[in-house]
Each structure stands twice: as structure tokens, then as C-alpha cells.
Design an enzyme around this catalytic site. Sequence first.
Site, PDB file in Angstrom:
ATOM      1  N   ASP A  80      32.423  94.170  43.775  1.00 32.38           N
ATOM      2  CA  ASP A  80      32.667  95.182  44.802  1.00 32.38           C
ATOM      3  C   ASP A  80      32.066  96.496  44.305  1.00 32.38           C
ATOM      4  OD1 ASP A  80      34.452  96.211  42.946  1.00 32.38           O
ATOM      5  OD2 ASP A  80      36.213  96.103  44.252  1.00 32.38           O
TER       6      ASP A  80
ATOM      7  N   CYS B  49      35.095  93.541  39.474  1.00 31.51           N
ATOM      8  CA  CYS B  49      35.656  94.575  40.358  1.00 31.51           C
ATOM      9  C   CYS B  49      36.249  95.632  39.434  1.00 31.51           C
ATOM     10  CB  CYS B  49      36.650  93.993  41.364  1.00 31.51           C
ATOM     11  SG  CYS B  49      38.133  93.231  40.679  1.00 31.51           S
TER      12      CYS B  49
ATOM     13  N   THR C 109      39.292  96.121  38.223  1.00 32.12           N
ATOM     14  CA  THR C 109      40.132  95.526  37.176  1.00 32.12           C
ATOM     15  C   THR C 109      39.698  94.108  36.789  1.00 32.12           C
ATOM     16  OG1 THR C 109      41.560  94.594  38.864  1.00 32.12           O
ATOM     17  CG2 THR C 109      42.175  96.769  37.995  1.00 32.12           C
TER      18      THR C 109
ATOM     19  N   HIS D 164      37.891  75.654  25.822  1.00 26.33           N
ATOM     20  CA  HIS D 164      39.133  74.967  26.183  1.00 26.33           C
ATOM     21  C   HIS D 164      39.265  74.698  27.682  1.00 26.33           C
ATOM     22  CE1 HIS D 164      41.506  76.338  22.339  1.00 26.33           C
ATOM     23  NE2 HIS D 164      40.257  75.982  22.070  1.00 26.33           N
TER      24      HIS D 164
ATOM     25  N   HIS E 181      41.439  68.685  26.189  1.00 26.72           N
ATOM     26  CA  HIS E 181      41.058  69.746  27.135  1.00 26.72           C
ATOM     27  C   HIS E 181      40.608  69.140  28.464  1.00 26.72           C
ATOM     28  CE1 HIS E 181      41.818  72.736  24.198  1.00 26.72           C
ATOM     29  NE2 HIS E 181      40.833  72.359  23.399  1.00 26.72           N
TER      30      HIS E 181
HETATM   31  C1  RB5 Z   1      38.953  98.813  44.358  1.00 26.37           C
HETATM   32  O1  RB5 Z   1      39.414 100.125  44.391  1.00 26.37           O
HETATM   33  C2  RB5 Z   1      39.809  97.972  43.442  1.00 26.37           C
HETATM   34  O2  RB5 Z   1      41.046  97.730  44.051  1.00 26.37           O
HETATM   35  C3  RB5 Z   1      39.114  96.689  43.110  1.00 26.37           C
HETATM   36  O3  RB5 Z   1      37.891  96.962  42.501  1.00 26.37           O
HETATM   37  C4  RB5 Z   1      39.824  95.744  42.162  1.00 26.37           C
HETATM   38  O4  RB5 Z   1      40.252  96.405  41.017  1.00 26.37           O
HETATM   39  C5  RB5 Z   1      40.864  94.892  42.746  1.00 26.37           C
HETATM   40  O5  RB5 Z   1      41.470  94.030  42.088  1.00 26.37           O
END
Ligand code: RB5
Length: 142
Positions: free
Chosen positions: A7, A64, A66, A97, A133
Amino acid sequence: MIAIGSDHGGFALKAEIIDHLQKRGFEVKDFGTYSEASCDYPVYAKAVAKAVTAGECEKGILICGTGIGVSITANKFRGIRAALCGDCFSAEATRLHNDANILAMGARVTGPGLALKIVDTFLDTPFSGDERHIRRISMIEE
Ligand code: RB5
């Protein structure tokens, strides 16, 4: 062929990873996003997961902010084993694994230098093929 998608939160890191992988000789298919405009991470996570489940791409990389949203989304697909990694030990272990087929990372969590090392570790580590595994992975799909 490596599928990659992000994203807006992962857009800049995606560009660095694509450049790095192409310099290493990998073929990369970029499923977007193609700008830093705000967008919805499931769109790109689904596109990469579909390319991997279809066999169009052997592995995928998703980014993304996180890494959590893209990994949750990708793991909804049967046959996808997406691993959110912020260190090289986990990237190596999930290949050995779990035979993970998608690497997820958080661009707001993991800096670009470490992220490229994680990508290299993930792509360069084979599945161990150990019976235990294989058994555990098959249990995921039961
Ligand atoms: C976008 O602001 C953020 O929510 C997205 O990049 C991500 O971290 C979602 O899990």
C-alpha cells in the site's frame, strides 16, 4: 518470478526492494500500488496472494505500514503461508520450518537496510524438507 505489492505505507520500500532484486537478477512482477496516494492494502495483498496460489509467481513480498494488514489478508488464501518478519532469524526459520511463500514486512517498523537483508535471507533459504515440518504444514490446511 517474484510477486511484490504494497500500500502507500510500503510504496518507497517496495521500490528499493524491486531495484535490489533486479540487480540480483530476479524477475519481479509489481502488483502496485504505484504512488504514495492513500489506498487500501487488501487490494495489493490479494493480488500477490492470487499470483502465488496460481503458480504465476513462486514467492511474494508484501509491505504495508506495519506488515500486519497485508499478512492477515494474504493468509486468508488457501495454500498461502505469509510470514511477517522484522529480523533475519525469523526470515530464515520461516523458510526452513514453514516453507513460507510470502514475506510480509512493515515499512514503518523495519528500516530499508535491514529489510533488504530480510528479503535476501527469505529468498536464499530453502525449505528444510524435514518430515516433521511437512507434517505440520499439511496440518495447517486440514
Ligand atoms: C495505513 O495507514 C496502514 O494502516 C497500513 O499500511 C497497515 O499498517 C495496515 O496494517
